[in-house]
Design an enzyme around this catalytic site. Structure first.
Site, PDB file in Angstrom:
ATOM      1  N   HIS A   1       0.829  -1.197   0.000  1.00 40.33           N
ATOM      2  CA  HIS A   1       0.000   0.000   0.000  1.00 40.33           C
ATOM      3  C   HIS A   1       0.876   1.266   0.000  1.00 40.33           C
ATOM      4  O   HIS A   1       0.429   2.323  -0.441  1.00 40.33           O
ATOM      5  CB  HIS A   1      -0.921   0.030   1.219  1.00 40.33           C
ATOM      6  CG  HIS A   1      -1.967  -1.032   1.207  1.00 40.33           C
ATOM      7  ND1 HIS A   1      -1.742  -2.302   1.681  1.00 40.33           N
ATOM      8  CD2 HIS A   1      -3.247  -1.016   0.749  1.00 40.33           C
ATOM      9  CE1 HIS A   1      -2.845  -3.024   1.541  1.00 40.33           C
ATOM     10  NE2 HIS A   1      -3.763  -2.261   0.971  1.00 40.33           N
TER      11      HIS A   1
ATOM     12  N   ASP B   1      -4.729  -5.645  -8.095  1.00 34.04           N
ATOM     13  CA  ASP B   1      -4.951  -4.966  -6.827  1.00 34.04           C
ATOM     14  C   ASP B   1      -5.113  -3.476  -7.146  1.00 34.04           C
ATOM     15  O   ASP B   1      -4.916  -3.025  -8.288  1.00 34.04           O
ATOM     16  CB  ASP B   1      -3.781  -5.229  -5.885  1.00 34.04           C
ATOM     17  CG  ASP B   1      -4.162  -5.125  -4.413  1.00 34.04           C
ATOM     18  OD1 ASP B   1      -5.237  -4.574  -4.104  1.00 34.04           O
ATOM     19  OD2 ASP B   1      -3.378  -5.603  -3.560  1.00 34.04           O
TER      20      ASP B   1
END
Length: 364
Positions: A184, A256
């Site tokens: 992330h 993702d």
């Protein structure tokens, strides 16, 4: 490029948004570009009936194909639906139990609650093998530390979910379990040789493919043994050669979230979107609730097709794969309507599901 294909490029996108109702900006995006689906986060969840109404609104977006209503509902730290829905323990409890029947019952109960509120695609199960205790992002999200056990239990969760009518999306291919960075925020690198990946990281994905998983999600992780320069999400060597070719996966491949730091550190989101589809992905998550940024991605895809940076046959292939997944799981879905409150109450957090959760917790 035909006007029809220009519009259909929107089917490559699963979009995030803000608020507890469908925003007008997302409706406008769907009118202009079509849209593959939406993804719900905690910011979109107020109460079960509200989620069901939101799922109805998603189905009513002006799209050519039924719209995915998707969510990350893994259990443990990553579950967007909380009480009165069943709050599931982390799936590492399944690995400690080694109980394949329990894993299948978990998947079936999870599907029943998701379908009750209108969700049709779950980004679960995690198929990463939890070999690195210092991993900041996976940890107890991984089903097991042993590849064979992770493979067996992951496949059972898939069979339970999909037997209950919810498309499963295993993640994060080809494995995020032995990273020490959070994708992330930045790009992890896994230095293992191909032989180690074959022995440890890949068996759960092979088992998922054998279980006919609807979708697999890519990892924003670089594996120099497979591709020295690109993260898996943007790598033809990983997506087309390994996943499609060597492993024989014919389902839907979705990235993702492309707005994560592992991607944006070195790429703009629009350029990453083009690279992901060119690498062999069939769809992308754009989770940030920014319709202007999402439209910019679609405009960049249009330009890439027009200038042949992104081959039109590759786009058509991606669209066909998503269509097949939707035909498998969303046939007749446009007739779904939110159930009455009493019917929801009978399913969400019911005694049977709480018993499964308690059984899982005994192995934490």
């Amino acid at each position: 490029m035909s006007r029809a294909l220009r519009r259909r490029l929107g089917q490559l996108v699963v979009a995030g948004f803000g608020g507890h109702a469908m925003p007008v900006e997302l409706r406008a995006l769907a009118r202009e570009f079509d849209l593959g689906g939406v993804i719900l986060f905690g910011r979109n969840v107020e109460a079960p009936m509200q989620v069901a109404e939101l799922a109805r609104e998603a189905r009513e977006l002006p799209t050519e194909l039924p719209t995915w209503v998707s969510i990350d509902q893994e259990g443990g730290r990553v579950q967007r639906l909380r009480a009165p829905c069943t709050e599931w323990p982390p799936v590492a409890s399944l690995g400690r139990s080694g109980d394949r029947d329990l894993a299948r019952r978990f998947g079936r109960a999870l599907a029943r609650e998701l379908r009750a509120v209108g969700i049709t695609l779950d980004y679960a199960p995690v198929l990463d093998v939890g070999t690195n205790p210092r991993n900041p992002v996976i940890g107890d999200r991984a089903p097991a530390t042993d590849p064979a056990r992770a493979a067996a239990l992951g496949a059972e969760v898939i069979l339970g979910l999909q037997g209950g009518g919810v498309a499963a999306c295993g993640k994060h291919f080809p494995g995020h379990g032995d990273t020490d960075l959070d994708s992330h925020k930045e790009l992890p690198v896994v230095e293992h040789e191909r032989g180690r990946l074959e022995e440890v990281e890949l068996p759960p994905f092979r088992a998922a493919i054998e279980a006919e998983v609807a979708a697999l999600m890519t990892a924003h992780v670089r594996y120099p043994a497979l591709d020295e320069s690109s993260p898996a999400t943007l790598s033809p060597a990983v997506i087309t050669e390994l996943l499609r070719g060597d492993l024989g996966f014919n389902g839907w491949i979705v990235t993702d979230d492309l707005t994560m730091g592992a991607i944006t550190a070195d790429h703009t989101v629009p350029d990453a979107a083009v690279a992901a589809i060119a690498a062999g992905c069939d769809g992308m998550l754009l989770c940030e609730p920014d319709p202007e940024a999402q439209a910019a991605v679609l405009e960049r895809l249009i330009r890439a097709v027009e200038d042949k940076t992104l081959p039109e046959p590759r786009v058509e292939d991606a669209l066909r794969r998503q269509r097949r997944a939707k035909e498998r799981f969303l046939d007749g879905d446009d007739e779904w309507r939110p159930p009455r409150a009493r019917a929801l109450d009978a399913v969400l957090g019911c005694d049977e599901h709480q018993a499964v959760a308690r059984e899982m917790r005994r192995h934490l």
